[in-house]
Structures are given as C-alpha cells and as structure tokens.
Scaffold this motif. Structure first.
Motif, PDB file in Angstrom:
ATOM      1  N   TYR A   1      26.762  24.443  23.696  1.00  0.00           N
ATOM      2  CA  TYR A   1      27.600  23.438  23.051  1.00  0.00           C
ATOM      3  C   TYR A   1      27.946  22.338  24.053  1.00  0.00           C
ATOM      4  O   TYR A   1      28.151  22.599  25.246  1.00  0.00           O
ATOM      5  N   ALA A   2      28.027  21.111  23.563  1.00  0.00           N
ATOM      6  CA  ALA A   2      28.383  19.976  24.410  1.00  0.00           C
ATOM      7  C   ALA A   2      29.167  18.964  23.591  1.00  0.00           C
ATOM      8  O   ALA A   2      28.883  18.748  22.402  1.00  0.00           O
ATOM      9  N   ASP A   3      30.140  18.369  24.235  1.00  0.00           N
ATOM     10  CA  ASP A   3      30.892  17.284  23.621  1.00  0.00           C
ATOM     11  C   ASP A   3      30.129  15.974  23.738  1.00  0.00           C
ATOM     12  O   ASP A   3      30.187  15.120  22.853  1.00  0.00           O
ATOM     13  N   VAL A   4      29.409  15.817  24.856  1.00  0.00           N
ATOM     14  CA  VAL A   4      28.598  14.628  25.115  1.00  0.00           C
ATOM     15  C   VAL A   4      27.199  15.089  25.497  1.00  0.00           C
ATOM     16  O   VAL A   4      27.037  15.972  26.337  1.00  0.00           O
ATOM     17  N   VAL A   5      26.196  14.496  24.875  1.00  0.00           N
ATOM     18  CA  VAL A   5      24.800  14.818  25.183  1.00  0.00           C
ATOM     19  C   VAL A   5      24.163  13.588  25.820  1.00  0.00           C
ATOM     20  O   VAL A   5      24.081  12.521  25.202  1.00  0.00           O
ATOM     21  N   ASN A   6      23.724  13.731  27.048  1.00  0.00           N
ATOM     22  CA  ASN A   6      23.167  12.621  27.819  1.00  0.00           C
ATOM     23  C   ASN A   6      21.666  12.528  27.553  1.00  0.00           C
ATOM     24  O   ASN A   6      20.917  13.428  27.922  1.00  0.00           O
ATOM     25  N   VAL A   7      21.220  11.425  26.941  1.00  0.00           N
ATOM     26  CA  VAL A   7      19.822  11.295  26.535  1.00  0.00           C
ATOM     27  C   VAL A   7      19.168  10.187  27.357  1.00  0.00           C
ATOM     28  O   VAL A   7      19.544   9.016  27.249  1.00  0.00           O
ATOM     29  N   ALA A   8      18.211  10.552  28.183  1.00  0.00           N
ATOM     30  CA  ALA A   8      17.514   9.590  29.041  1.00  0.00           C
ATOM     31  C   ALA A   8      16.328   8.979  28.294  1.00  0.00           C
ATOM     32  O   ALA A   8      15.874   9.513  27.273  1.00  0.00           O
ATOM     33  N   PRO A   9      15.801   7.844  28.776  1.00  0.00           N
ATOM     34  CA  PRO A   9      14.649   7.231  28.121  1.00  0.00           C
ATOM     35  C   PRO A   9      13.489   8.209  27.969  1.00  0.00           C
ATOM     36  O   PRO A   9      13.121   8.916  28.906  1.00  0.00           O
ATOM     37  N   GLY A  10      12.942   8.260  26.761  1.00  0.00           N
ATOM     38  CA  GLY A  10      11.808   9.138  26.465  1.00  0.00           C
ATOM     39  C   GLY A  10      12.198  10.536  26.049  1.00  0.00           C
ATOM     40  O   GLY A  10      11.358  11.292  25.539  1.00  0.00           O
ATOM     41  N   GLU A  11      13.467  10.918  26.237  1.00  0.00           N
ATOM     42  CA  GLU A  11      13.897  12.276  25.909  1.00  0.00           C
ATOM     43  C   GLU A  11      14.249  12.405  24.430  1.00  0.00           C
ATOM     44  O   GLU A  11      14.640  11.445  23.767  1.00  0.00           O
TER      45      GLU A  11
ATOM     46  N   GLN B   1      17.730   2.731  29.072  1.00  0.00           N
ATOM     47  CA  GLN B   1      18.909   3.228  29.753  1.00  0.00           C
ATOM     48  C   GLN B   1      19.264   4.625  29.243  1.00  0.00           C
ATOM     49  O   GLN B   1      18.848   5.025  28.163  1.00  0.00           O
ATOM     50  N   VAL B   2      20.072   5.320  30.023  1.00  0.00           N
ATOM     51  CA  VAL B   2      20.601   6.618  29.595  1.00  0.00           C
ATOM     52  C   VAL B   2      21.757   6.373  28.628  1.00  0.00           C
ATOM     53  O   VAL B   2      22.559   5.453  28.819  1.00  0.00           O
ATOM     54  N   HIS B   3      21.861   7.221  27.607  1.00  0.00           N
ATOM     55  CA  HIS B   3      22.949   7.084  26.637  1.00  0.00           C
ATOM     56  C   HIS B   3      23.654   8.431  26.425  1.00  0.00           C
ATOM     57  O   HIS B   3      23.042   9.374  25.912  1.00  0.00           O
ATOM     58  N   PRO B   4      24.931   8.527  26.838  1.00  0.00           N
ATOM     59  CA  PRO B   4      25.715   9.742  26.577  1.00  0.00           C
ATOM     60  C   PRO B   4      26.281   9.701  25.168  1.00  0.00           C
ATOM     61  O   PRO B   4      27.220   8.957  24.881  1.00  0.00           O
ATOM     62  N   MET B   5      25.731  10.504  24.271  1.00  0.00           N
ATOM     63  CA  MET B   5      26.104  10.458  22.855  1.00  0.00           C
ATOM     64  C   MET B   5      27.257  11.420  22.578  1.00  0.00           C
ATOM     65  O   MET B   5      27.163  12.616  22.837  1.00  0.00           O
ATOM     66  N   HIS B   6      28.333  10.860  22.035  1.00  0.00           N
ATOM     67  CA  HIS B   6      29.591  11.583  21.848  1.00  0.00           C
ATOM     68  C   HIS B   6      29.985  11.576  20.380  1.00  0.00           C
ATOM     69  O   HIS B   6      29.977  10.525  19.726  1.00  0.00           O
TER      70      HIS B   6
END
Length: 475
Positions: free
Chosen positions: A425-435, A399-404
């Motif tokens: 810069y980002a407050d939330v970084v969205n990490v998809a499977p394999g990324e 699954q995708v995970h938005p890391m905050h």
C-alpha cells in the motif's frame, strides 16, 4: 580545453657565492614589483576609458543573467541595455529554455547544467515577457519580465531583484483577493467540457481467416483542446490523445496496420510487450521509416501478460510528448485475491468495477496533463461506495510524477505490468518516465476526493488549479 605547457626549468647557474645570490634575489623582487604596479596602472586606465565610453561600470545595464530552475526564472525582473545579451544557465534537473514572448528569439532547449547566450539586441527598447516555452512550464511559474533600453543609474539594481507580481508581504488586499478568487473559480469549473476524448477502446477492424486480430492506427496531426479554450496541434494515433486503449488476450495473434499521415517518417515501438526483434519498431535497425503516405504492418503473437505502452520511436522527443502515445494491455493483471496485505483482507471474490489507464504527460504541445487533458477538463472517476477500481499509471512524459489520492490507499499490485510477489500500500506512487504502475483501490468513503500529481507546480498556478489533477466522486 586549452592545455598550458609549463616552461622548462632554468638550468642551474654556477655558484658565485651567497652575496651574489642575495643581490640577484633583490633585483628579481624589484623587477616583479615594478611589473605589478605597471599592470595595475594599465588596468586602471582601461577602467577609466571604459567608464568614459559607457562601458565597464555600465555592463550591468547592458546584459543580465537568468537562472532556470523548476519552475522559476531568476531574477523575475531583468534589466538589459540596448545592445545587451542574457546569459542563461539551467540549474534545474529538467530541460528548460528561455524565450521572448511574441518574438522569434529563444535559446535552445537546455539540459540541467547547460548554458546559452540569448541576444536581444535586435529588439526595440521596452518591456517584454520572458518564459520557458516548453509546454506547461510557463503555467507552472517560469515567467519573467525584461526591461530593455537605457536605465537610470541605480535603477537596474533596484529592479533586477524585484519581487515580480508582488507575491510577498507587500501584496495588496486586492491582489490577494484576486488570487483567492482565481483559485476558487478554477475549482468550481471542474469538470469542464472540451472537444475530444482520448483512451477510447479500439476494437479490431477485422478478425482475419487465421484468427489474427487486425487493428488500424493512423498517425495524424489534429487540433486538440487540452483545457477550455486552449487548442493545440497534437500528433496523434486515430485523432485522439492518448491514442486508443487496446486490450487483447494472451494467445491472440495481432496485426497493427499503421498508416502515416504525418509530415515526417515514423515507426511504432510497443514498449513492454514481448515480440520478435523484427517488430521492435526502431528504424533503421529493425525496419525502414514509415514514410508519409505509407502503411506498415506489425505482426506478433501476444505471448504473455503485459501493460505496455505504444509510441513513436523515431523523432520520439517531439512526437511522444505531442500526443503519439497509447496503452496496449495483454491479458489481465493478477490480483492478490484472498490475501491479507498490511492488515487489509483482499476479498477472494473481488470484482473490479472499473479498469482504465491514466497516462501522464508534462511536455510537448500537450503539457502537464492526465489522459491528454489539463484540469478542469480532466475527467472525474465516478464510483459507488464499496467498489474496487484498477488503474494503470503510464508515464509518457519527461519528468517523475508522484501520484497522490486524497482518501483511498493505493495497493500497488504490478510494476511495468509484472505482478508483484509482495504487493504494498502507498499513499503516493512515484512514476518515472516510461514506467507503468498498476494500483487497486477500494471506494470506502463517499464524497469528492482529489487525485493529483504532488509536485504542486504541476497542479496549481496563479490563475488557479490546472494540469495533473482530477477527482474521484463516490456515492
């Protein structure tokens, strides 16, 4: 798909005059009307017969329909008759299933849009618990109850849409207080000690005569404590989840001796590293499976910088979520030293105090986790005010995970190990499977700051916080 072939059009009859046409039309209309009435009478008779036999109007008491989404089973209080079935449909975006707890009954794993029928007729009448048994999904809210057996008239309708768990306006003060206390207790337990630590640095077993760095990886099944008291069967490299953190230099010659102590054949794919085709780790295309008891050697030069992940490729849908994953880093990620980004001056002499991978998972036996552990067993990051830390997110889940991060803006400096020409810069970084995303953070403010996936069912449940959450403690 059944294809219905239309009947051939009738041939044109000779013209017998307008009156004859009208007469024929009346005959057709009367015949059609009679046919409709006879069909209605036949259907009505069937309904009466079915009702007398306990069918028809009783269907609602013999079967149920369950809808799966992220992360719920709807309705959460199913009523099914003695010989009933459950029609299951996954209307979510992720894979789900429906299982009867403590019974050998469940559907196949369903992709979004798929349907299946779960036959529960072999069970004795009574109440049962239903879950999605993919790791972490039940904890995230995919639970329901099933009442199986004779149901009084009207009871099915009353119970079928029930608010299981009383989580609405009818919640009692005692229930509310219990939920509050569970949440506070789960937070107070952090950080909790568990057996086993993943991501441990792996040094070469030897430096060979030609300078090759030789590493040893053993694929094996071990017991792994994901959170306090929750011990699962993990498929691992060197007995840890994630597997060893391997960092080498550009220009190194590498050899990985992989020994298989699993019941299945395996291989290893170095995802994101540049290497010869023969070392790509995809059986049977580039190699034979490494069979149980065998050892295979991967040899390749480290030709360029990379933040790579290594994992099983054959049986990957099972082995990877169950723990067969790790990080291979080649060289250092280039940092934007001396640049000004979004008004922030990055020191030209910036020194990284800590560098580490954060491997994300959400499936298999490991489930929702950071570096192989579920909160409160996730390890906090301890730093001093003013220090810079470098983190490599690596998503090995489904699954995708938005890391905050609650306080410190994340400066994204690389994507999949490739330095960005324009870091941001980002407050939330969205990490998809394999990324993989590499982020740089400065510890500007003291305190304990929560760090988590922002899909809230990935970090909280009725029993309190769990899963993909940790904290940075700055002094």
């Amino acid at each position: 798909m059944t294809v219905t072939t239309p009947h051939e059009a009738p041939q044109t009859a000779p013209d017998r005059g307008r009156g004859t046409d009208v007469g024929l039309l009346l005959v057709v209309i009367l015949a059609f009307t009679a046919l409709v009435f006879s069909f209605v009478a036949f259907a009505s008779g069937d309904d009466e017969a079915e009702t007398a036999a306990g069918g028809g109007g009783g269907d609602a008491a013999e079967s149920a329909t369950a809808t799966l989404t992220e992360f719920a089973i709807s309705p959460d209080d199913l009523v099914v008759g003695d010989s009933g079935t459950i029609e299951v449909r996954n209307e979510g975006s992720q894979m789900h299933n429906l299982a009867v707890v403590d019974q050998d009954l469940k559907t196949a794993d369903l992709n979004g849009g798929d349907s299946a029928t779960l036959d529960v007729s072999s069970l004795e009448p009574g109440e049962y618990e239903l879950i999605c048994d993919l790791a972490g999904h039940a904890d995230a809210g995919m639970r329901a109850t099933m009442t199986l057996g004779e149901v009084a008239e009207g009871e099915a309708a009353a119970e079928g849409g029930g608010d299981h768990g009383s989580h609405g306006s009818d919640m009692t003060e005692e229930e509310a207080a219990a939920l509050d206390q569970a949440m506070m207790d789960s937070m107070a337990a952090f950080p909790a000690e568990t057996e086993g630590v993943g991501n441990q640095p792996l040094e070469p077993a030897e430096i060979m005569a030609d300078g090759t760095k030789r590493f040893e990886l053993t694929a094996e099944i071990v017991e792994w404590e994901v959170e306090p008291g929750k011990v699962v069967e993990a498929w691992t490299y060197n007995g840890m989840v994630p597997g060893p953190y391997i960092k080498v230099d550009v220009g190194d010659k590498l050899r990985f001796d992989v020994t298989n102590e699993l019941p299945l054949g395996t291989d290893v794919h170095f995802h994101g590293a540049k290497l010869p085709n023969s070392m790509d780790g995809v059986a049977p295309i580039t190699q034979d499976l490494i069979k149980p008891g065998e050892t295979f050697s991967y040899e390749f030069p480290a030709v360029k910088e990379a933040v790579a992940i290594y994992h099983a490729h054959a049986h990957g849908q099972m082995m990877v979520p169950n723990g067969m994953l790790g990080v291979l880093q080649i060289g250092d990620v280039a940092l934007p030293r001396g640049r000004t980004i979004s008004g922030v001056e990055i020191p030209a002499d910036l020194q990284v105090a800590q560098e580490f991978p954060m491997v994300l998972n959400d499936a298999g036996t490991i489930g929702l986790s950071l570096n192989g552990k579920s909160f409160p067993a996730t390890a906090p990051i301890v730093a001093k005010q003013g220090e810079w830390i470098l983190v490599h997110y690596a998503n090995e889940g489904l699954q995708v995970h938005p890391m905050h991060q609650h306080q410190f803006d994340q400066l994204v400096v690389a994507k999949d190990g490739i330095p960005l020409d324009n870091p941001y810069y980002a407050d939330v970084v969205n990490v998809a499977p394999g990324e993989r995303y590499t982020v740089l953070m400065q510890m500007t403010d003291p305190g304990t700051w929560v760090w988590h996936c922002h899909i809230l069912n990935h970090v909280e449940r009725e029993e309190g916080m769990f899963g993909m959450a940790t904290a940075i403690v700055v002094s």
